[in-house]
Scaffold this active site. Sequence first.
Site, short mmCIF file in Angstrom:
data_model
loop_
_atom_site.label_atom_id
_atom_site.label_comp_id
_atom_site.label_asym_id
_atom_site.label_seq_id
_atom_site.Cartn_x
_atom_site.Cartn_y
_atom_site.Cartn_z
CD GLU A 85 -2.94 1.21 2.48
OE1 GLU A 85 -3.35 0.02 2.75
OE2 GLU A 85 -3.12 1.98 2.77
CE LYS A 280 -6.38 -1.18 5.44
NZ LYS A 280 -5.48 -0.52 4.65
CG ASP A 296 0.58 -17.00 11.27
OD1 ASP A 296 -0.21 -16.36 10.28
OD2 ASP A 296 0.09 -18.16 11.49
CG HIS A 393 -3.87 7.36 -0.02
ND1 HIS A 393 -3.54 6.93 1.08
CD2 HIS A 393 -4.21 6.36 -0.78
CE1 HIS A 393 -3.88 5.38 0.99
NE2 HIS A 393 -4.20 5.16 -0.10
C1 MEV Z 1 -5.77 3.34 5.36
O1 MEV Z 1 -4.98 2.17 4.56
C2 MEV Z 1 -5.76 3.27 6.61
C3 MEV Z 1 -6.62 4.60 7.26
O2 MEV Z 1 -7.85 4.55 6.60
C4 MEV Z 1 -6.67 4.17 8.71
C5 MEV Z 1 -7.53 5.37 9.40
O3 MEV Z 1 -8.50 5.83 8.67
O4 MEV Z 1 -7.17 5.63 10.71
C6 MEV Z 1 -6.14 5.93 6.77
#
Ligand code: MEV
Length: 438
Positions: A85, A280, A296, A393
């Site tokens: 990513e 995430k 793992d 991003h």
């Molecule tokens: C993207 O991979 C992860 C985010 O969405 C985490 C978040 O929103 O805190 C930027």
Amino acid sequence: MSKIISGFSKLSKFEKIDWLVNTYFTNSDAAKTLIKQYWNSNEKLQQLHDEFIENTITNYYLPFGIAPNFLINNKIYTIPMAIEESSVVAAASKAAKFWYDRGGFKAEVISTEKIGQVHFMYFGDTKRLTAFFTYLKPMLYKKAKPITKNMEQRGGGILDIELRDKTQDIEGYFQLHATFETLDAMGANFINSCLEQFAKTLKDEAQGFELFSSEEKDIQVVMSILSNYVPDCLVRVEVSCAVKDLTENSDIPAREFAEKFLQAVAIAEVEPFRAVTHNKGIMNGIDAVVLATGNDFRAVEAGVHAYASKTGQYRSLTHAKIEDDIFSFWMEIPLALGTVGGLTKLHPLVKLALELLGEPSAKELMQIVAVAGLAQNFAALRSLTTTGIQEGHMKMHLMNILNQFEATAAEKNKLTEYFKSNIVTHRAVVEELEKLRQ
Ligand code: MEV
């Protein structure tokens, strides 16, 4: 060719690819991609990778990046990260530098206990089963000795074995619930071997236990397996600084930023839809280091998300507060990791990653991995509560778009420069590239 095939695993690698290409692809480019582009020219190295799993036909590359300037418990680390990513490594590096200037990360391993269970069915008298377990327990240790001897010499082994009555959930359901210390090994093989031996001892000894009726002697073992939920294999990581020092983004005064940051964390503590995305982002950092160090990541993911739900609701793994004008941001997570066994001595990049980290113990690696998660969450929340994430991003994504259109090095340089002051969208990049090419 038929899509159903028997004896596939017995075919050679070339035969497997041949079948695949003839069955699923209309031209032979697929074979070229699989073999020419992705096989390693070093035959021994290729064979090593082939033999990690069954039916290997090629390699699947992920970028292996590094995030420098991590100060953890006053020691500097450059952290290896394997991840596809865009912007994750950049975000980690930025957060590392930010906190380097503010005293770095503090990390502490709270506990290192692993868990495994033998699940079995017994439909007799519970008191007689309890009496049997008192007799059985020393036998379980004794019969597992050949498996535990080496681990014990190094200071680990079985910590305890309990009989658990689960008949309120399922009629006749009991467990041997065992806890282990596996030191620098993740311990899956050790634990599963112990559990399978426990299961055998349980069945064998029940046969000869005189207080049991003949039905009671017939204990049915359902399965023996470690648990990836390790709430007592915990690490805590934290950063803190004076609120006035949270001044990185000059558009926003430090206190306003700190308060907004706390609100963002508070939302993830109460709102599961946000908590999942929040966590995430933490796993972006954690998985990348877990993968780079040959651990793992599925086990880690499963355990971490279960921990995030330990109150009965899925919540944020991180927490933040302002007290006496000090901003603190911290996280406690379960991580079952190993720095010996598994791929650690086998995969050349895993070996390199562990060397880069100074050959850490499993405990030290728990701290490093957790720090990568906290750093990632800090970076994400900082962007989200200030500029929004798309700015950073899309800058990183620019390279993906340029590569998709096979931009030359000169074109990449010009457009990277151009998009420093212009908004990146897929369309804008394509238009600028076309202009350059006219
Ligand atoms: C993207 O991979 C992860 C985010 O969405 C985490 C978040 O929103 O805190 C930027």
